[in-house]
Structure formats: structure tokens, C-alpha cells
Design a protein around this motif. Sequence first.
Motif, PDB file in Angstrom:
ATOM      1  N   GLU A  30       0.867  -1.197   0.000  1.00 52.70           N
ATOM      2  CA  GLU A  30       0.000   0.000   0.000  1.00 52.70           C
ATOM      3  C   GLU A  30       0.895   1.236   0.000  1.00 52.70           C
ATOM      4  OE1 GLU A  30      -3.497   0.122  -0.175  1.00 52.70           O
ATOM      5  OE2 GLU A  30      -2.833   2.164  -0.594  1.00 52.70           O
ATOM      6  N   ASP A  36      -9.161   6.413   0.399  1.00 55.59           N
ATOM      7  CA  ASP A  36     -10.305   5.501   0.312  1.00 55.59           C
ATOM      8  C   ASP A  36     -11.546   6.274  -0.139  1.00 55.59           C
ATOM      9  OD1 ASP A  36     -11.288   6.864   2.511  1.00 55.59           O
ATOM     10  OD2 ASP A  36     -10.788   5.296   3.955  1.00 55.59           O
ATOM     11  N   SER A  37     -12.683   5.575  -0.200  1.00 57.98           N
ATOM     12  CA  SER A  37     -13.910   6.205  -0.712  1.00 57.98           C
ATOM     13  C   SER A  37     -14.362   7.369   0.166  1.00 57.98           C
ATOM     14  CB  SER A  37     -15.019   5.158  -0.826  1.00 57.98           C
ATOM     15  OG  SER A  37     -15.124   4.446   0.397  1.00 57.98           O
ATOM     16  N   LEU A  42      -4.990   6.328   2.823  1.00 54.41           N
ATOM     17  CA  LEU A  42      -4.644   4.988   3.308  1.00 54.41           C
ATOM     18  C   LEU A  42      -3.185   5.008   3.751  1.00 54.41           C
ATOM     19  CD1 LEU A  42      -6.381   3.082   0.395  1.00 54.41           C
ATOM     20  CD2 LEU A  42      -7.037   2.891   2.801  1.00 54.41           C
TER      21      LEU A  42
ATOM     22  N   SER B 144      -7.993   4.954  -7.783  1.00 54.66           N
ATOM     23  CA  SER B 144      -7.960   5.325  -6.365  1.00 54.66           C
ATOM     24  C   SER B 144      -8.655   6.654  -6.101  1.00 54.66           C
ATOM     25  CB  SER B 144      -6.533   5.387  -5.869  1.00 54.66           C
ATOM     26  OG  SER B 144      -5.910   6.539  -6.389  1.00 54.66           O
TER      27      SER B 144
END
Lengths: 107, 144
Positions: A30, A36-37, A42, B144
Motif C-alpha cells: 500500500e 479511500d472512498s 490509506l 484510487s
Amino acid sequence: MSQRALIHLPATVRRGEVILVRALVAHPMETGHRVDSGGQRLPRDIIRRVEARLDGELVFAADLHPAIAANPYLVFPLRVTGDGTLTVDWSGDRGFAHRERAEIVAT
Amino acid sequence: MNGRRTLLVAGLGSLLLRPAVATPEAMRAALAAFTGGAPLGDGKVTLEIAALVENSNAVPVSVRVASPMSAADHVRRIALFTERNPEPGVAVFHLGPHSGRAEVATRMRLATSQTVLAVAQMNDGSCWQAAVEVIVTMPACAES
């Protein structure tokens, strides 16, 4: 847990020969640059260091950054002088640590 | 007039640019940290990576360096850099006489079309480079 890492050696290894070792480890890598949404970044979770030792002696190392693809795959050379034990250590963020061993049997 | 328009477009571009891209200064700093200020010679290094990439999440890349890999004359480190990923550094590989041959490979991410640079540092401190320009049709992390 299923197998996390693999070390692949040529089927036959001759004394004095230079072989290519293939090492693969299961890891998301990562980057720390994605969100993220919900718009939350992250946190980075990568493997930062890989070390290979032949009978305890360091023979290869790699420092990895987020630009290395998920499930890091490394190919590195090694001169085989005789039988020995190759260990590969992967370490990184969140205390990640994994060790894998492979026996080198020279003919 | 023209200069102003260029400025405006450049400003917009930097606003829209996502993900963030390493600055040329960051690239220079990363290179200098690796080379220790040694000049970069051309040659000795062979960088293999596809010139046209569709899936840039895992792009095979390999580097070979012409070297006898003896105790007196060997490659100490090989580094990969990118111009336009969020960070310039990709990986540093540490080799030595026990390597027998100077050759490494991995799989890397490319945020966008850009130049990939491989630099080899010999045991005498000299540095050698090879660069390949890669065109990406479907950038990594686009989702993303």
C-alpha cells in the motif's frame, strides 16, 4: 495461513556457477498515496527491506519504495561455491517480518 | 499575453494533477543522495523495460551492468528512479563480488508516462546510467 513467500532456484546448480534467485512474497505494498472512498488517506504499508544470506553471510539486499508492485518479486544473482542454506528476510511497515529458507545443493 | 496564458495553463495543470508527482528538485536530491555527487557516465548499464505499457501496476523491469564483479572491480549498488511517480525512488539493490554477475529484476508501478532511470554505482564510487522513456496507456492507481 497459506504460504506467504517463495524462493525459486534453478533445478540443478553447478559449483562455481552464477545462478539467478527468484524471490516472491505476498504483500499489498500500500503506497500511502491513495485515498479511500471516504477521502481518508490509506496509510503506507510496504516492505522496505529484503536481505538474502548464504550460510549467514549477506549476499544481496534491496531497499524498496512504494513504486514496487504488490507482491514484490525480485531476481538477483548469486555465485554458488558449494552447498549451503539461503535465507531471505522481508521486513517493513507495521512490523512486517517474514523469513524463507532454501537449500542449495551443488553438483 | 502568451506567457500569461502559459502560466495559467500550467497553474491549472498542477491543480488537476492527481496523484502528486515528485518535483524535479526531489528527483535531483534523490539522485545526489545515491551518487554522492559523482557524475553520471553513459554506458555500462542496460535497462530493460517495455516502451509501451498498458497495465502499469506491475511492469517488469531488469537492469544489467557490464562488470567483472571481482573483489577489485564490482557493482556495489543499482538504483531505479522515476521522474513522475509520487516519489522518485523505486528501489536500491545491493550487490557484491559474491553476486558473480550484475543483474537484477523486479516489477514496478508507473503513475504515468515518464522516463525510468537506472543508475549503477561501482566500488570505486563512479556512477553509470541508462534511461528508457515509457508510455503508459492505463496509469496505475487511476481507480484510487
